[in-house]
Design a protein around this motif. Structure first.
Motif, PDB file in Angstrom:
ATOM      1  N   GLY A  85       0.777  -1.225   0.000  1.00 51.03           N
ATOM      2  CA  GLY A  85       0.000   0.000   0.000  1.00 51.03           C
ATOM      3  C   GLY A  85       0.812   1.279   0.000  1.00 51.03           C
ATOM      4  N   VAL A  86       2.116   1.190  -0.148  1.00 56.04           N
ATOM      5  CA  VAL A  86       2.958   2.386  -0.184  1.00 56.04           C
ATOM      6  C   VAL A  86       2.838   3.087  -1.529  1.00 56.04           C
ATOM      7  CG1 VAL A  86       5.365   3.189  -0.081  1.00 56.04           C
ATOM      8  CG2 VAL A  86       4.574   1.410   1.489  1.00 56.04           C
ATOM      9  N   LEU A  87       2.587   2.335  -2.568  1.00 59.24           N
ATOM     10  CA  LEU A  87       2.581   2.847  -3.936  1.00 59.24           C
ATOM     11  C   LEU A  87       1.233   2.575  -4.579  1.00 59.24           C
ATOM     12  CD1 LEU A  87       4.351   3.950  -6.304  1.00 59.24           C
ATOM     13  CD2 LEU A  87       4.931   1.577  -6.785  1.00 59.24           C
ATOM     14  N   THR A  88       0.673   3.583  -5.235  1.00 58.86           N
ATOM     15  CA  THR A  88      -0.513   3.376  -6.059  1.00 58.86           C
ATOM     16  C   THR A  88      -0.125   3.648  -7.500  1.00 58.86           C
ATOM     17  OG1 THR A  88      -1.266   5.653  -5.863  1.00 58.86           O
ATOM     18  CG2 THR A  88      -2.067   4.098  -4.198  1.00 58.86           C
ATOM     19  N   LEU A  89      -0.796   3.003  -8.404  1.00 54.59           N
ATOM     20  CA  LEU A  89      -0.438   3.126  -9.822  1.00 54.59           C
ATOM     21  C   LEU A  89      -1.506   3.886 -10.611  1.00 54.59           C
ATOM     22  CD1 LEU A  89       0.999  -0.454 -10.380  1.00 54.59           C
ATOM     23  CD2 LEU A  89       2.217   1.645  -9.852  1.00 54.59           C
ATOM     24  N   ASP A  90      -2.245   4.754  -9.939  1.00 59.21           N
ATOM     25  CA  ASP A  90      -3.293   5.520 -10.599  1.00 59.21           C
ATOM     26  C   ASP A  90      -2.755   6.721 -11.369  1.00 59.21           C
ATOM     27  OD1 ASP A  90      -5.074   3.782  -9.416  1.00 59.21           O
ATOM     28  OD2 ASP A  90      -5.416   5.082  -7.681  1.00 59.21           O
ATOM     29  N   ASN A  91      -1.604   7.226 -10.970  1.00 63.05           N
ATOM     30  CA  ASN A  91      -1.034   8.434 -11.564  1.00 63.05           C
ATOM     31  C   ASN A  91      -0.094   8.052 -12.707  1.00 63.05           C
ATOM     32  OD1 ASN A  91       0.318  10.796 -12.150  1.00 63.05           O
ATOM     33  ND2 ASN A  91       0.572  11.391 -10.014  1.00 63.05           N
ATOM     34  N   GLN A  92      -0.467   8.390 -13.934  1.00 59.42           N
ATOM     35  CA  GLN A  92       0.331   8.024 -15.100  1.00 59.42           C
ATOM     36  C   GLN A  92       1.698   8.711 -15.097  1.00 59.42           C
ATOM     37  OE1 GLN A  92      -1.549   8.715 -18.872  1.00 59.42           O
ATOM     38  NE2 GLN A  92       0.078   7.749 -20.018  1.00 59.42           N
ATOM     39  N   ALA A  93       1.774   9.951 -14.646  1.00 59.89           N
ATOM     40  CA  ALA A  93       3.062  10.648 -14.587  1.00 59.89           C
ATOM     41  C   ALA A  93       3.993   9.957 -13.590  1.00 59.89           C
ATOM     42  CB  ALA A  93       2.863  12.110 -14.205  1.00 59.89           C
ATOM     43  N   LEU A  94       3.456   9.538 -12.450  1.00 55.89           N
ATOM     44  CA  LEU A  94       4.266   8.812 -11.468  1.00 55.89           C
ATOM     45  C   LEU A  94       4.764   7.497 -12.052  1.00 55.89           C
ATOM     46  CD1 LEU A  94       5.392   8.419  -8.600  1.00 55.89           C
ATOM     47  CD2 LEU A  94       3.212   7.338  -8.016  1.00 55.89           C
ATOM     48  N   ASN A  95       3.919   6.811 -12.771  1.00 56.75           N
ATOM     49  CA  ASN A  95       4.327   5.554 -13.406  1.00 56.75           C
ATOM     50  C   ASN A  95       5.466   5.780 -14.395  1.00 56.75           C
ATOM     51  OD1 ASN A  95       2.288   4.316 -11.961  1.00 56.75           O
ATOM     52  ND2 ASN A  95       0.871   4.262 -13.682  1.00 56.75           N
ATOM     53  N   THR A  96       5.391   6.868 -15.148  1.00 52.54           N
ATOM     54  CA  THR A  96       6.460   7.192 -16.097  1.00 52.54           C
ATOM     55  C   THR A  96       7.755   7.473 -15.353  1.00 52.54           C
ATOM     56  OG1 THR A  96       4.828   8.097 -17.635  1.00 52.54           O
ATOM     57  CG2 THR A  96       7.127   8.702 -17.995  1.00 52.54           C
ATOM     58  N   TRP A  97       7.688   8.251 -14.265  1.00 50.96           N
ATOM     59  CA  TRP A  97       8.890   8.535 -13.479  1.00 50.96           C
ATOM     60  C   TRP A  97       9.462   7.262 -12.857  1.00 50.96           C
ATOM     61  CZ3 TRP A  97      11.896  12.367 -14.169  1.00 50.96           C
ATOM     62  CH2 TRP A  97      11.403  13.602 -14.574  1.00 50.96           C
ATOM     63  N   LEU A  98       8.592   6.339 -12.437  1.00 54.87           N
ATOM     64  CA  LEU A  98       9.083   5.059 -11.904  1.00 54.87           C
ATOM     65  C   LEU A  98       9.821   4.275 -12.989  1.00 54.87           C
ATOM     66  CD1 LEU A  98       6.048   3.955  -9.697  1.00 54.87           C
ATOM     67  CD2 LEU A  98       8.311   4.713  -8.915  1.00 54.87           C
ATOM     68  N   GLY A  99       9.305   4.312 -14.212  1.00 52.74           N
ATOM     69  CA  GLY A  99      10.001   3.668 -15.326  1.00 52.74           C
ATOM     70  C   GLY A  99      11.347   4.314 -15.601  1.00 52.74           C
ATOM     71  N   ILE A 100      11.397   5.641 -15.525  1.00 52.36           N
ATOM     72  CA  ILE A 100      12.656   6.366 -15.728  1.00 52.36           C
ATOM     73  C   ILE A 100      13.654   5.989 -14.636  1.00 52.36           C
ATOM     74  CG2 ILE A 100      13.677   8.683 -15.616  1.00 52.36           C
ATOM     75  CD1 ILE A 100      11.086   9.664 -17.053  1.00 52.36           C
ATOM     76  N   LEU A 101      13.188   5.942 -13.393  1.00 55.21           N
ATOM     77  CA  LEU A 101      14.066   5.533 -12.290  1.00 55.21           C
ATOM     78  C   LEU A 101      14.558   4.104 -12.465  1.00 55.21           C
ATOM     79  CD1 LEU A 101      12.287   7.135  -9.204  1.00 55.21           C
ATOM     80  CD2 LEU A 101      14.542   7.715 -10.117  1.00 55.21           C
ATOM     81  N   ALA A 102      13.665   3.207 -12.903  1.00 55.48           N
ATOM     82  CA  ALA A 102      14.052   1.810 -13.096  1.00 55.48           C
ATOM     83  C   ALA A 102      15.108   1.685 -14.192  1.00 55.48           C
ATOM     84  CB  ALA A 102      12.820   0.967 -13.436  1.00 55.48           C
ATOM     85  N   LEU A 103      14.881   2.345 -15.320  1.00 51.58           N
ATOM     86  CA  LEU A 103      15.848   2.272 -16.416  1.00 51.58           C
ATOM     87  C   LEU A 103      17.178   2.901 -16.023  1.00 51.58           C
ATOM     88  CD1 LEU A 103      16.555   1.497 -19.286  1.00 51.58           C
ATOM     89  CD2 LEU A 103      15.438   3.591 -20.071  1.00 51.58           C
ATOM     90  N   SER A 104      17.137   4.024 -15.317  1.00 52.80           N
ATOM     91  CA  SER A 104      18.388   4.651 -14.888  1.00 52.80           C
ATOM     92  C   SER A 104      19.111   3.786 -13.864  1.00 52.80           C
ATOM     93  CB  SER A 104      18.137   6.055 -14.340  1.00 52.80           C
ATOM     94  OG  SER A 104      17.411   6.020 -13.127  1.00 52.80           O
ATOM     95  N   ALA A 105      18.371   3.052 -13.033  1.00 52.30           N
ATOM     96  CA  ALA A 105      19.010   2.130 -12.077  1.00 52.30           C
ATOM     97  C   ALA A 105      19.736   1.017 -12.816  1.00 52.30           C
ATOM     98  CB  ALA A 105      17.968   1.557 -11.114  1.00 52.30           C
ATOM     99  N   VAL A 106      19.099   0.462 -13.840  1.00 52.10           N
ATOM    100  CA  VAL A 106      19.747  -0.584 -14.638  1.00 52.10           C
ATOM    101  C   VAL A 106      21.031  -0.047 -15.265  1.00 52.10           C
ATOM    102  CG1 VAL A 106      19.511  -2.028 -16.703  1.00 52.10           C
ATOM    103  CG2 VAL A 106      17.615  -1.854 -15.096  1.00 52.10           C
ATOM    104  N   LEU A 107      20.972   1.137 -15.854  1.00 49.63           N
ATOM    105  CA  LEU A 107      22.155   1.715 -16.496  1.00 49.63           C
ATOM    106  C   LEU A 107      23.228   2.080 -15.475  1.00 49.63           C
ATOM    107  CD1 LEU A 107      20.460   4.001 -19.177  1.00 49.63           C
ATOM    108  CD2 LEU A 107      21.533   1.767 -19.526  1.00 49.63           C
ATOM    109  N   GLY A 108      22.832   2.641 -14.351  1.00 54.10           N
ATOM    110  CA  GLY A 108      23.795   3.017 -13.323  1.00 54.10           C
ATOM    111  C   GLY A 108      24.492   1.807 -12.722  1.00 54.10           C
ATOM    112  N   ILE A 109      23.739   0.757 -12.440  1.00 52.23           N
ATOM    113  CA  ILE A 109      24.339  -0.483 -11.919  1.00 52.23           C
ATOM    114  C   ILE A 109      25.234  -1.113 -12.968  1.00 52.23           C
ATOM    115  CG2 ILE A 109      23.813  -2.842 -11.177  1.00 52.23           C
ATOM    116  CD1 ILE A 109      21.317  -1.637  -9.778  1.00 52.23           C
ATOM    117  N   GLY A 110      24.778  -1.131 -14.209  1.00 52.24           N
ATOM    118  CA  GLY A 110      25.592  -1.707 -15.274  1.00 52.24           C
ATOM    119  C   GLY A 110      26.913  -0.987 -15.451  1.00 52.24           C
ATOM    120  N   LEU A 111      26.893   0.339 -15.355  1.00 53.04           N
ATOM    121  CA  LEU A 111      28.121   1.102 -15.513  1.00 53.04           C
ATOM    122  C   LEU A 111      29.051   0.926 -14.315  1.00 53.04           C
ATOM    123  CD1 LEU A 111      29.196   2.985 -17.736  1.00 53.04           C
ATOM    124  CD2 LEU A 111      28.500   4.885 -16.319  1.00 53.04           C
ATOM    125  N   SER A 112      28.485   0.628 -13.154  1.00 52.48           N
ATOM    126  CA  SER A 112      29.286   0.502 -11.933  1.00 52.48           C
ATOM    127  C   SER A 112      29.695  -0.931 -11.621  1.00 52.48           C
ATOM    128  CB  SER A 112      28.479   1.046 -10.746  1.00 52.48           C
ATOM    129  OG  SER A 112      28.147   2.387 -10.948  1.00 52.48           O
TER     130      SER A 112
END
Length: 131
Positions: A85-112
């Motif tokens: 219950g910490v996260l709701t997926l009703d907000n499309q902008a929030l979902n997009t930012w979560l996707g951006i964070l997820a992709l940047s995490a993959v790239l950041g971990i990969g580079l490190s």
């Protein structure tokens, strides 16, 4: 501290390319294609260079399977946050930012990852060299 810097640059790269606000390259390029074509192409090429650097380093470091594994871990984390219950997926902008964070995490971990592996194992990665 080094990981945070690499992750921050990955976040800037992904968010500069696309985000749910009007301040992103794709939206700007579509709006200004006719009037500012040389600048659209220049900035697009600069972003492309950044993507190539990050994707190549990530693929060489953790590979496609590693990228998939990290993305799956991030997705599982988001699922847990949604389930408790910490996260709701009703907000499309929030979902997009979560996707951006997820992709940047993959790239950041990969580079490190090569640095982390070297510190944990004491073994350095060496690029393939033609003899």
């Amino acid at each position: 501290m080094g990981f945070l810097v690499r992750w921050a640059f990955a976040l800037v790269l992904v968010a500069a390319t696309f985000n749910p606000t009007e301040m992103n390259y794709l939206g700007w390029a579509l709006r200004n294609w006719d009037s500012q074509l040389p600048l659209v192409i220049l900035l697009g090429l600069l972003l492309l260079v950044g993507w190539i650097i990050y994707l190549r380093a990530t693929l060489r470091s953790i590979g496609a399977f590693g990228m998939l594994l990290i993305a799956t871990i991030v997705a599982a984390l988001l699922w847990v946050l949604y389930d408790v219950g910490v996260l709701t997926l009703d907000n499309q902008a929030l979902n997009t930012w979560l996707g951006i964070l997820a992709l940047s995490a993959v790239l950041g971990i990969g580079l490190s990852w090569s640095i982390v592996r070297r510190k944990l194992s004491g073994q350095a990665d060496v690029d393939d060299v033609d003899a």
